[in-house]
Design a protein around this motif. Sequence first.
Motif, PDB file in Angstrom:
ATOM      1  N   ILE A 501      12.566   6.368  -5.527  1.00  0.00           N
ATOM      2  CA  ILE A 501      11.569   7.384  -5.258  1.00  0.00           C
ATOM      3  C   ILE A 501      10.333   6.686  -4.694  1.00  0.00           C
ATOM      4  CG2 ILE A 501      10.605   7.280  -7.603  1.00  0.00           C
ATOM      5  CD1 ILE A 501      10.086  10.295  -7.354  1.00  0.00           C
ATOM      6  N   SER A 502       9.654   7.376  -3.773  1.00  0.00           N
ATOM      7  CA  SER A 502       8.459   6.773  -3.182  1.00  0.00           C
ATOM      8  C   SER A 502       7.419   7.852  -2.915  1.00  0.00           C
ATOM      9  CB  SER A 502       8.806   6.041  -1.876  1.00  0.00           C
ATOM     10  OG  SER A 502       9.159   6.969  -0.866  1.00  0.00           O
ATOM     11  N   ILE A 503       6.173   7.420  -2.827  1.00  0.00           N
ATOM     12  CA  ILE A 503       5.070   8.288  -2.448  1.00  0.00           C
ATOM     13  C   ILE A 503       4.208   7.525  -1.449  1.00  0.00           C
ATOM     14  CG2 ILE A 503       3.694   7.555  -4.453  1.00  0.00           C
ATOM     15  CD1 ILE A 503       2.447  10.380  -4.409  1.00  0.00           C
ATOM     16  N   ASN A 504       3.844   8.202  -0.376  1.00  0.00           N
ATOM     17  CA  ASN A 504       3.131   7.557   0.727  1.00  0.00           C
ATOM     18  C   ASN A 504       1.878   8.372   1.059  1.00  0.00           C
ATOM     19  OD1 ASN A 504       2.414   5.999   2.907  1.00  0.00           O
ATOM     20  ND2 ASN A 504       4.062   6.705   4.241  1.00  0.00           N
ATOM     21  N   PHE A 505       0.727   7.718   1.087  1.00  0.00           N
ATOM     22  CA  PHE A 505      -0.532   8.359   1.455  1.00  0.00           C
ATOM     23  C   PHE A 505      -0.939   7.856   2.842  1.00  0.00           C
ATOM     24  CE2 PHE A 505      -0.481   8.135  -3.159  1.00  0.00           C
ATOM     25  CZ  PHE A 505      -0.804   9.442  -3.515  1.00  0.00           C
ATOM     26  N   GLU A 506      -1.158   8.804   3.760  1.00  0.00           N
ATOM     27  CA  GLU A 506      -1.523   8.456   5.134  1.00  0.00           C
ATOM     28  C   GLU A 506      -2.856   9.104   5.484  1.00  0.00           C
ATOM     29  OE1 GLU A 506       1.167   8.328   8.997  1.00  0.00           O
ATOM     30  OE2 GLU A 506       0.348  10.337   8.718  1.00  0.00           O
ATOM     31  N   GLU A 507      -3.789   8.300   5.983  1.00  0.00           N
ATOM     32  CA  GLU A 507      -5.129   8.798   6.293  1.00  0.00           C
ATOM     33  C   GLU A 507      -5.507   8.415   7.716  1.00  0.00           C
ATOM     34  OE1 GLU A 507      -9.709   8.524   4.533  1.00  0.00           O
ATOM     35  OE2 GLU A 507      -8.114   7.243   3.728  1.00  0.00           O
ATOM     36  N   LYS A 508      -6.143   9.359   8.431  1.00  0.00           N
ATOM     37  CA  LYS A 508      -6.630   9.049   9.767  1.00  0.00           C
ATOM     38  C   LYS A 508      -7.856   8.165   9.632  1.00  0.00           C
ATOM     39  CE  LYS A 508      -7.594  11.055  14.257  1.00  0.00           C
ATOM     40  NZ  LYS A 508      -7.702  12.290  15.059  1.00  0.00           N
TER      41      LYS A 508
END
Length: 724
Positions: A501-508
């Motif tokens: 399982i994974s969680i990814n946070f992406e921000e401009k």
Amino acid sequence: MKKIKVLFFPYIFLNLSFAQSLIVDGLKTIDLETINNIFSLKNFDNSLKSLYKLQAFSKIELIKKNKDKFILKVKEYPKITKIIIKGNKEFSKKELLKALFPNYQEDESSETLNINSFYLSLTKYKKILNSIKNYYKKHGFSDPKLDISLKENPDKKTYTLVISIKENKRYWVKNIFIKGNKKIRDSEIKDVLLNKEQAILLFRFRPPLLREYFPQEIENIKALYKRKGYLDVQVKDLPFVKCTSKGECNITYVILKEGSQYKFGDITIINAKYFDPKDILKKVKKVRKGKPFNYESLEKLKHLIIKYYQENGFYNSNVIIKPQIDKQRKIVNVKIICIPGKRYFLNRINIKGNYKTKDWTLRRELDLKEKYIFSPEGLFRSVRQLYQLGFIEKVEPKINIIDNQTLNLTLKVKERAFGILKVGAAWNTVSGFFARASVSRANLKGTGDTINFSAEIGKDILYFDIFYKHYFLFDKPINVIFNLYRRKDIYEQYTSTKTGISINFEEKWKKDWYFSQKFTVTKNSIKDSKDPEIQNSTNTYFIFSPALKYNTLDNPYLPHNGSYIKLLTNLGYDFSNTTRGFFKGASLEFIYYINLDDYFYNKKIPVTLMNRVYFGICSTNTPIDYKFYLGGDYSIRGYDYGEIGTFNKIWTNTIEVGYDFGNILRSILFLDIGGDFKKIYGGYGFGFRLLSPLGPIRFDFGWKMNPKENQNNFNFHFGISSYF
């Protein structure tokens, strides 16, 4: 009997409202009902205009027979329903008909060609004559002779148009010579010519001689010299042409005088209120006092100043360049006059066509804000970012200036189907077929969120993946992706199973840059190992993967322009094997697209070039499942996935040349090379990309460059998607 003639719109006002009846005389192919629907004695002037708009009559007369009766006497142009072409040898009948009627699709097997009927007016006659002559001249025939006649059809009402052609000799360009040039190379001059010489490698086998382009070519040569500062250039008015009896021609262009190259003198920027002229001039190094004068650098400086003004809200800004030539000193003093105009603010952004997507879902992707300064560059980025969402098929921006300081922006969008069903397969001579399928739903409830389920099943693989992507977490420009997966890969030396399982946070981060942080917990099992260096084991890993991404691709499905850069790092820890401890790795991916059509103003070249470069490196204690594989769809397509092996360091380079057939089909040639910095592997082949109504379709046919003995040489991959 009183007679009134009306020819070609000499409008005469007649009080005919009392008339009771009208007789029409002279009709052959037009029915009386059509005339009655158009012509009215009460509205004579407009009726007459409407009749002539039919383009069917060469003459119209209105005759008053008595007080209550009128005769409308007409003469029709010949109505053409068929065409016969004779004497054509170099071009087929269909090619010539397409020159006259671009949408012509009729079979040319018979002598007589059926067409959409038309009336042969004098204007139409001249147009047919000129269209065929120009078509022949465009292909090197200097003086084709044409004869046009009419043949009455059996119905005695319509006609067949008979076009007799005497083609004469065809001339083509074998060589082009440039004489008298010392300051500019032959190749540079040939690039601005419209006539082209024979070049087998460029598929120019017999390029036509186009004499009518000679005057324009002379002006192009002069303009080239002047752009480079040779302002006193003189070129002979017409080139010399020498042709053989076989039609082979040599063209010689003569430069009579090149002259001295002028230098920049004083450069003055006037009315530079909002920037420092020195800062702008630093960005165009060729515009300096004492440097060779050239218009190209001045144009670059002009566009740079305009861009600066527009970025600061001066939407209608302009720059006027006034060169002052000093022929004695051979210098050019330049005055650059800046006209900023008014600063514009964006009053309102209207979005239309988003029937399912919520308004704020699209607005948050825009780099423009209401009540703030309007920027054309911000509009360009906004449109691109809407395309990158994937569920917007088309964006049409429209600017409406309200007054001297404000404007409105309307974005008309067309939505794609938000669901995608993908079904695909891969095949090679060793492993056979692999089935792939995925179901994706984008833009859930108009919010832009995406959910996806995918699976892959075959002889050597078992895999499923579920992920959910949520945009703008807590109304901040942060995207979050949840991922649950299980994958089983059966290799020649071992079997690998991953569940995690994974969680990814992406921000401009800034313009076109994105920063992401991914956290993964996974359980990996290695079984059935046939390699003594690979031990059967079960391990639990925690992996932290920060990444930096840059994306300016203009389309997520079929890019033409832009670039993509991704720097990914992995830092992992093995909870099950403390002796392994931390392991790490990094990769860099760079993709660049160029559309050649953007670089040639006078030609249509639907060719797209793509280059992809990839580097990967990891520590020696990295688990085998997280090392780098060579071979496969996005590596070296001549090989199956991982067929070459796993490595601690790899590099790959892919070059693609794509040719677009319209907006939905692209054929490609590709070359893939790569290796582990010790040995190089390669593959080549061709493929197709199709944006069908059902979704994107991909085919790739790949061959190994240096296959081993008894090793399969061919791999075929395809995928098909369906929107819903």
